[in-house]
Design a protein around this motif. Structure first.
Motif, PDB file in Angstrom:
ATOM      1  N   UNK A   1       0.859  -1.157   0.000  1.00  0.00           N
ATOM      2  CA  UNK A   1       0.000   0.000   0.000  1.00  0.00           C
ATOM      3  C   UNK A   1       0.911   1.227   0.000  1.00  0.00           C
ATOM      4  N   UNK A   2       0.731   2.126  -0.956  1.00  0.00           N
ATOM      5  CA  UNK A   2       1.517   3.355  -1.053  1.00  0.00           C
ATOM      6  C   UNK A   2       0.718   4.486  -0.407  1.00  0.00           C
ATOM      7  N   UNK A   3       1.376   5.230   0.490  1.00  0.00           N
ATOM      8  CA  UNK A   3       0.704   6.285   1.251  1.00  0.00           C
ATOM      9  C   UNK A   3       1.448   7.602   1.118  1.00  0.00           C
ATOM     10  N   UNK A   4       0.709   8.700   1.148  1.00  0.00           N
ATOM     11  CA  UNK A   4       1.357  10.007   1.216  1.00  0.00           C
ATOM     12  C   UNK A   4       1.150  10.634   2.590  1.00  0.00           C
ATOM     13  N   UNK A   5       0.431   9.937   3.468  1.00  0.00           N
ATOM     14  CA  UNK A   5       0.183  10.391   4.831  1.00  0.00           C
ATOM     15  C   UNK A   5       0.042   9.149   5.710  1.00  0.00           C
ATOM     16  N   UNK A   6       0.511   9.219   6.944  1.00  0.00           N
ATOM     17  CA  UNK A   6       0.431   8.066   7.840  1.00  0.00           C
ATOM     18  C   UNK A   6      -0.886   7.996   8.608  1.00  0.00           C
ATOM     19  N   UNK A   7      -1.776   8.943   8.384  1.00  0.00           N
ATOM     20  CA  UNK A   7      -3.130   8.864   8.915  1.00  0.00           C
ATOM     21  C   UNK A   7      -4.035   8.517   7.741  1.00  0.00           C
ATOM     22  N   UNK A   8      -4.662   7.343   7.834  1.00  0.00           N
ATOM     23  CA  UNK A   8      -5.441   6.805   6.718  1.00  0.00           C
ATOM     24  C   UNK A   8      -6.877   6.548   7.171  1.00  0.00           C
ATOM     25  N   UNK A   9      -7.822   6.790   6.295  1.00  0.00           N
ATOM     26  CA  UNK A   9      -9.207   6.448   6.610  1.00  0.00           C
ATOM     27  C   UNK A   9      -9.308   4.947   6.854  1.00  0.00           C
ATOM     28  N   UNK A  10     -10.122   4.561   7.833  1.00  0.00           N
ATOM     29  CA  UNK A  10     -10.245   3.151   8.209  1.00  0.00           C
ATOM     30  C   UNK A  10     -10.662   2.285   7.020  1.00  0.00           C
ATOM     31  N   UNK A  11     -11.571   2.784   6.181  1.00  0.00           N
ATOM     32  CA  UNK A  11     -12.011   2.024   5.009  1.00  0.00           C
ATOM     33  C   UNK A  11     -10.889   1.774   4.027  1.00  0.00           C
ATOM     34  N   UNK A  12     -10.043   2.780   3.803  1.00  0.00           N
ATOM     35  CA  UNK A  12      -8.905   2.619   2.896  1.00  0.00           C
ATOM     36  C   UNK A  12      -7.889   1.645   3.469  1.00  0.00           C
ATOM     37  N   UNK A  13      -7.720   1.653   4.798  1.00  0.00           N
ATOM     38  CA  UNK A  13      -6.795   0.719   5.443  1.00  0.00           C
ATOM     39  C   UNK A  13      -7.281  -0.720   5.264  1.00  0.00           C
TER      40      UNK A  13
END
Length: 115
Positions: A1-13
């Motif tokens: 999973x590629x992220x631009x922020x370490x706070x992610x919506x629960x659904x996206x996680x």
């Protein structure tokens, strides 16, 4: 999973990892890993959750991106060394190159993407 922020919506996680954040912790199938604090938030702190789930987290400061890997087993990055049945079209002639045809031979696969 590629992220631009370490706070992610629960659904996206959940979509990216398969781990649901439930009141009892992070769950996948019948397995639940307890997480401290409130677990009913709409966002997930990936930096906190990843090590608890055995998921490697790597930062690329040059591009401002994070890569969250799959859960590890026994401290290894891969749960298995079994490769998928990969087939690629041949470039200089008709036909298909199959990874399965390389069984028993040392094979290096190099992947490249222009982005």
């Amino acid at each position: 999973m590629i992220l631009d922020d370490l706070t992610v919506e629960a659904g996206a996680f959940v979509e990216g990892t398969g781990w649901r954040i439930e009141p009892q912790g992070a769950c996948r199938g019948d397995l639940c890993i307890p997480l401290p604090g409130e677990n009913e938030a709409e966002t997930v702190d990936v930096a906190d959750v990843a090590p608890r789930l055995g998921m490697p987290l790597v930062h690329d400061p040059r591009h401002g991106l994070w890569a969250l890997g799959p859960a590890t087993v026994g401290g290894r990055a891969l749960a298995t060394t079994a490769a998928p049945d990969l087939e690629l079209p041949l470039v200089q002639r008709d036909g298909v190159w199959r990874l399965a045809d390389q069984r028993g031979r040392r094979t290096v696969i190099v992947a490249w993407a222009p982005w």
